[in-house]
Design a protein around this motif. Structure first.
Motif, PDB file in Angstrom:
ATOM      1  N   LYS A   1      44.717  36.345  35.160  1.00 51.77           N
ATOM      2  CA  LYS A   1      45.345  35.537  36.209  1.00 51.77           C
ATOM      3  C   LYS A   1      46.841  35.834  36.273  1.00 51.77           C
ATOM      4  CE  LYS A   1      46.243  30.679  37.409  1.00 51.77           C
ATOM      5  NZ  LYS A   1      45.986  29.264  37.003  1.00 51.77           N
ATOM      6  N   TRP A   2      47.507  35.823  35.121  1.00 50.43           N
ATOM      7  CA  TRP A   2      48.946  36.092  35.095  1.00 50.43           C
ATOM      8  C   TRP A   2      49.244  37.507  35.589  1.00 50.43           C
ATOM      9  CZ3 TRP A   2      51.711  39.850  32.495  1.00 50.43           C
ATOM     10  CH2 TRP A   2      53.108  39.737  32.556  1.00 50.43           C
ATOM     11  N   GLY A   3      48.494  38.486  35.091  1.00 53.07           N
ATOM     12  CA  GLY A   3      48.763  39.870  35.438  1.00 53.07           C
ATOM     13  C   GLY A   3      48.543  40.159  36.913  1.00 53.07           C
ATOM     14  N   ALA A   4      47.425  39.670  37.456  1.00 49.98           N
ATOM     15  CA  ALA A   4      47.115  39.943  38.858  1.00 49.98           C
ATOM     16  C   ALA A   4      48.082  39.229  39.802  1.00 49.98           C
ATOM     17  CB  ALA A   4      45.675  39.529  39.157  1.00 49.98           C
ATOM     18  N   LEU A   5      48.423  37.983  39.492  1.00 51.72           N
ATOM     19  CA  LEU A   5      49.374  37.267  40.341  1.00 51.72           C
ATOM     20  C   LEU A   5      50.771  37.859  40.229  1.00 51.72           C
ATOM     21  CD1 LEU A   5      48.253  33.547  39.862  1.00 51.72           C
ATOM     22  CD2 LEU A   5      47.913  35.016  41.856  1.00 51.72           C
ATOM     23  N   THR A   6      51.132  38.311  39.027  1.00 54.08           N
ATOM     24  CA  THR A   6      52.419  38.986  38.860  1.00 54.08           C
ATOM     25  C   THR A   6      52.463  40.248  39.700  1.00 54.08           C
ATOM     26  OG1 THR A   6      52.811  38.116  36.632  1.00 54.08           O
ATOM     27  CG2 THR A   6      53.916  40.180  37.206  1.00 54.08           C
ATOM     28  N   ALA A   7      51.372  41.010  39.712  1.00 55.92           N
ATOM     29  CA  ALA A   7      51.304  42.230  40.520  1.00 55.92           C
ATOM     30  C   ALA A   7      51.551  41.917  41.993  1.00 55.92           C
ATOM     31  CB  ALA A   7      49.949  42.904  40.333  1.00 55.92           C
ATOM     32  N   ASN A   8      50.946  40.852  42.480  1.00 57.45           N
ATOM     33  CA  ASN A   8      51.138  40.471  43.872  1.00 57.45           C
ATOM     34  C   ASN A   8      52.554  39.977  44.145  1.00 57.45           C
ATOM     35  OD1 ASN A   8      48.606  40.686  45.571  1.00 57.45           O
ATOM     36  ND2 ASN A   8      47.768  39.672  43.779  1.00 57.45           N
ATOM     37  N   ARG A   9      53.121  39.244  43.201  1.00 57.45           N
ATOM     38  CA  ARG A   9      54.474  38.709  43.391  1.00 57.45           C
ATOM     39  C   ARG A   9      55.507  39.831  43.466  1.00 57.45           C
ATOM     40  NH1 ARG A   9      54.687  33.406  45.130  1.00 57.45           N
ATOM     41  NH2 ARG A   9      53.393  32.062  43.830  1.00 57.45           N
TER      42      ARG A   9
ATOM     43  N   SER B   1      54.876  36.501  49.977  1.00 58.74           N
ATOM     44  CA  SER B   1      53.549  35.950  49.695  1.00 58.74           C
ATOM     45  C   SER B   1      53.047  36.462  48.371  1.00 58.74           C
ATOM     46  CB  SER B   1      52.553  36.346  50.791  1.00 58.74           C
ATOM     47  OG  SER B   1      51.234  35.978  50.408  1.00 58.74           O
ATOM     48  N   PRO B   2      52.319  35.583  47.618  1.00 62.02           N
ATOM     49  CA  PRO B   2      51.706  36.056  46.382  1.00 62.02           C
ATOM     50  C   PRO B   2      50.527  36.980  46.644  1.00 62.02           C
ATOM     51  CG  PRO B   2      51.052  33.797  46.828  1.00 62.02           C
ATOM     52  CD  PRO B   2      52.101  34.148  47.838  1.00 62.02           C
ATOM     53  N   GLU B   3      50.040  37.025  47.880  1.00 61.32           N
ATOM     54  CA  GLU B   3      48.946  37.925  48.252  1.00 61.32           C
ATOM     55  C   GLU B   3      49.503  38.971  49.216  1.00 61.32           C
ATOM     56  OE1 GLU B   3      45.946  37.960  47.055  1.00 61.32           O
ATOM     57  OE2 GLU B   3      46.174  36.152  45.870  1.00 61.32           O
ATOM     58  N   SER B   4      49.688  40.189  48.765  1.00 55.39           N
ATOM     59  CA  SER B   4      50.339  41.201  49.588  1.00 55.39           C
ATOM     60  C   SER B   4      49.430  42.408  49.751  1.00 55.39           C
ATOM     61  CB  SER B   4      51.658  41.611  48.942  1.00 55.39           C
ATOM     62  OG  SER B   4      51.427  42.081  47.624  1.00 55.39           O
ATOM     63  N   ASP B   5      49.864  43.340  50.599  1.00 51.12           N
ATOM     64  CA  ASP B   5      49.067  44.522  50.895  1.00 51.12           C
ATOM     65  C   ASP B   5      49.293  45.572  49.813  1.00 51.12           C
ATOM     66  OD1 ASP B   5      47.483  46.396  52.072  1.00 51.12           O
ATOM     67  OD2 ASP B   5      49.004  47.041  53.529  1.00 51.12           O
ATOM     68  N   ILE B   6      48.589  45.433  48.714  1.00 51.84           N
ATOM     69  CA  ILE B   6      48.677  46.400  47.640  1.00 51.84           C
ATOM     70  C   ILE B   6      47.260  46.822  47.261  1.00 51.84           C
ATOM     71  CG2 ILE B   6      50.772  45.337  46.728  1.00 51.84           C
ATOM     72  CD1 ILE B   6      49.083  44.266  44.412  1.00 51.84           C
ATOM     73  N   ARG B   7      47.177  47.946  46.591  1.00 48.13           N
ATOM     74  CA  ARG B   7      45.920  48.375  46.000  1.00 48.13           C
ATOM     75  C   ARG B   7      45.955  47.914  44.553  1.00 48.13           C
ATOM     76  NH1 ARG B   7      40.552  50.391  46.341  1.00 48.13           N
ATOM     77  NH2 ARG B   7      40.077  50.930  44.177  1.00 48.13           N
ATOM     78  N   LEU B   8      45.110  46.922  44.224  1.00 51.56           N
ATOM     79  CA  LEU B   8      45.112  46.332  42.894  1.00 51.56           C
ATOM     80  C   LEU B   8      43.803  46.652  42.184  1.00 51.56           C
ATOM     81  CD1 LEU B   8      46.293  44.506  40.704  1.00 51.56           C
ATOM     82  CD2 LEU B   8      45.369  42.537  41.936  1.00 51.56           C
ATOM     83  N   ASP B   9      43.902  47.401  41.107  1.00 49.80           N
ATOM     84  CA  ASP B   9      42.742  47.728  40.283  1.00 49.80           C
ATOM     85  C   ASP B   9      42.853  46.998  38.952  1.00 49.80           C
ATOM     86  OD1 ASP B   9      41.654  49.492  42.155  1.00 49.80           O
ATOM     87  OD2 ASP B   9      42.857  51.171  41.413  1.00 49.80           O
ATOM     88  N   GLY B  10      41.812  46.249  38.623  1.00 45.05           N
ATOM     89  CA  GLY B  10      41.809  45.480  37.390  1.00 45.05           C
ATOM     90  C   GLY B  10      40.975  46.136  36.312  1.00 45.05           C
ATOM     91  N   TYR B  11      41.478  46.097  35.097  1.00 40.70           N
ATOM     92  CA  TYR B  11      40.766  46.592  33.921  1.00 40.70           C
ATOM     93  C   TYR B  11      40.737  45.462  32.896  1.00 40.70           C
ATOM     94  CZ  TYR B  11      41.678  51.239  35.904  1.00 40.70           C
ATOM     95  OH  TYR B  11      41.739  52.334  36.732  1.00 40.70           O
ATOM     96  N   LEU B  12      39.545  45.128  32.421  1.00 42.20           N
ATOM     97  CA  LEU B  12      39.368  44.067  31.436  1.00 42.20           C
ATOM     98  C   LEU B  12      39.093  44.699  30.085  1.00 42.20           C
ATOM     99  CD1 LEU B  12      37.124  41.683  33.559  1.00 42.20           C
ATOM    100  CD2 LEU B  12      39.631  41.616  33.301  1.00 42.20           C
ATOM    101  N   LEU B  13      39.987  44.468  29.140  1.00 41.00           N
ATOM    102  CA  LEU B  13      39.850  45.077  27.826  1.00 41.00           C
ATOM    103  C   LEU B  13      38.700  44.423  27.077  1.00 41.00           C
ATOM    104  CD1 LEU B  13      41.163  47.211  25.996  1.00 41.00           C
ATOM    105  CD2 LEU B  13      42.541  45.367  25.011  1.00 41.00           C
ATOM    106  N   ARG B  14      37.746  45.250  26.653  1.00 39.37           N
ATOM    107  CA  ARG B  14      36.553  44.743  25.985  1.00 39.37           C
ATOM    108  C   ARG B  14      36.919  44.112  24.641  1.00 39.37           C
ATOM    109  NH1 ARG B  14      32.711  49.314  25.998  1.00 39.37           N
ATOM    110  NH2 ARG B  14      32.759  48.819  28.235  1.00 39.37           N
ATOM    111  N   GLY B  15      36.470  42.881  24.425  1.00 32.93           N
ATOM    112  CA  GLY B  15      36.783  42.190  23.179  1.00 32.93           C
ATOM    113  C   GLY B  15      36.185  40.803  23.167  1.00 32.93           C
ATOM    114  N   ARG B  16      36.618  39.983  22.215  1.00 32.99           N
ATOM    115  CA  ARG B  16      36.031  38.652  22.046  1.00 32.99           C
ATOM    116  C   ARG B  16      36.298  37.745  23.241  1.00 32.99           C
ATOM    117  NH1 ARG B  16      39.674  34.961  21.768  1.00 32.99           N
ATOM    118  NH2 ARG B  16      41.774  35.378  20.977  1.00 32.99           N
TER     119      ARG B  16
END
Length: 445
Positions: A22-30, A36-51
């Motif tokens: 949540k923090w990372g994706a919203l920071t990317a938009n900001r 606007s916190p929602e802007s015209d960007i190409r946002l690719d998310g990677y979730l680090l495998r773990g607990r």
């Protein structure tokens, strides 16, 4: 102006939990646009495998848009960032939304992956919320990123002091604000008046203190039957978030006779705050969200004002109070100067909070000749007894290269492997939430 006025900014976010995603994706938009916190960007998310890899439900609850989202190991991610994965295009910005050790491992791994490249992404990292423990340790593990975001003026000053104090370059420290602040300002009491307790996974940790807080919340509901009393929970049993939760409030509540005006709620914190008249917590970042909206906010003193609880951060805020005071009708008034230093509704606005970060990124992207190699403070020379262990946890050698046998699949795991992985996670979570507390109690006999 936006960081990129001629083309969509390509941003990657690597996160290791739901809150950090949540923090990372919203920071990317900001940082991509100023309006606007929602802007015209190409946002690719990677979730680090773990607990703490987020579940589908947790990702839905966060509610942040991504153009692509996939789960990866550290080595798989480094391979993608190095350009070895088929079809990968270079990114403009990379946000590392990880625990400190994860950031440090990725900085060294990326340094190897990008060796010899003339162009690389601007690397950004920071903190999800209030920084109340391990200040020096966490900061030095994040050193080496191009931008280390500080969520307030106070944090920016503290961060620079730590870096300057060890002789590390402090120019990366950039003042911003928490990216998820927002929502309508509080205008007055709702019908019914709603009291919300924002629970935390690991604060407090022990059964006695968590049971005490639950009992006091239930007592408050019984004393005020005209009010709606909500226990806002971060995750459901079996799910993990940023911190481990050995004793979920849901399980404790199963053993309690709950009054009709008391409810357990999940969902987006902003939606809950829309109907909140009093926010109560021990030290949750939700307190800053509420203060930003001018919602009356209480940070509890019942268990003491202690560093291990994190409520010491709120000394001087005007928000410290006990359940006895709340039961008697006390409503705190936040100190305006303290609030402003936290980046919460500072100077009456929020729209310009990320201007400095946007300008810094634009300068780095336009730098002639590209960016220099990443240069973390910790190296095999400065921390030979500490750094190798951090890197090894992510299957990286002392120089940041993948160790032999490091997990790195070229394709999505098959159905059998997926079943085994889910079973392993379930066993781990059962061990943390059920077995470990029993063993601990037996050890105390």
């Amino acid at each position: 102006m936006p960081v990129s006025a001629t083309k969509a900014l390509r941003v990657a976010v690597l996160a290791d939990s739901d809150t950090r995603w949540k923090w990372g994706a919203l920071t990317a938009n900001r940082i991509a646009a100023d309006d606007s916190p929602e802007s015209d960007i190409r946002l690719d998310g990677y979730l680090l495998r773990g607990r703490a890899t987020p579940t589908a439900r947790q990702l839905t609850e966060v509610g942040v848009r991504a153009d692509s989202l996939r789960e990866v190991t550290a080595v798989e991610f480094l391979r993608a960032m190095g350009g070895d994965a088929a079809g990968e295009e270079p990114y403009d910005v990379l946000v590392l939304a990880l625990v400190g050790g994860g950031v440090q491992a990725m900085l060294h791994g990326l340094g190897q992956a990008w060796k010899g490249r003339t162009r690389r992404p601007v690397v950004v990292t920071g903190y999800v919320g209030v920084v109340y423990e391990k200040l020096a340790d966490g900061l030095l593990l994040r050193h080496g990123a191009d931008l280390v975001l500080a969520n307030s003026r106070q944090d920016a000053e503290r961060f620079r002091a730590v870096y300057d104090g060890v002789g590390a370059d402090a120019s990366a420290v950039t003042e911003v604000a928490l990216p998820f602040l927002g929502g309508a300002s509080y205008t007055g009491e709702h019908e019914p008046c709603t009291v919300v307790f924002a629970a935390q996974p690991s604060v407090p940790e022990n059964r006695r203190d968590r049971t005490y807080l639950l009992d006091r919340l239930v007592q408050h509901a019984r004393r005020h039957p005209e009010r709606e009393v909500l226990l806002k929970l971060r995750s459901r049993p079996g799910e993990h978030t940023t911190h481990l939760e050995e004793l979920p409030y849901q399980r404790l509540a199963q053993k309690t006779d709950l009054p009709p005006n008391f409810r357990l709620v999940y969902g987006h914190m902003g939606d809950v705050l829309d109907r909140t008249d009093l926010l109560v917590t021990v030290s949750s970042t939700a307190a800053l969200e509420a203060l930003h909206r001018r919602i009356p906010t209480v940070v509890l003193t019942d268990l003491g004002v202690r560093e291990e609880l994190g409520n010491h951060h709120f000394v001087g805020s005007g928000c410290l109070a006990s359940w006895d005071q709340l039961d008697a009708g006390h409503r705190p008034a936040a100190d305006e100067e303290w609030v402003a230093r936290q980046g919460v509704a500072a100077d009456g606005g929020y729209a310009t909070a990320f201007d400095q970060a946007r300008e810094r990124i634009a300068e780095l992207l336009d730098r002639p000749g590209g960016l220099p190699p990443l240069a973390p403070y910790y190296t095999p020379a400065t921390a030979p007894g500490y750094l190798p262990g951090i890197l090894a946890r992510h299957h990286l050698g002392p120089d940041g290269t993948p160790l032999p046998g490091a997990p790195a699949a070229d394709r999505e795991p098959g159905p059998v492997r997926q079943i085994v992985r889910r079973a392993a996670r379930g066993a781990y979570r059962h061990g943390v939430q059920r077995v470990a507390p029993v063993i601990r109690r037996m050890g105390e006999l």
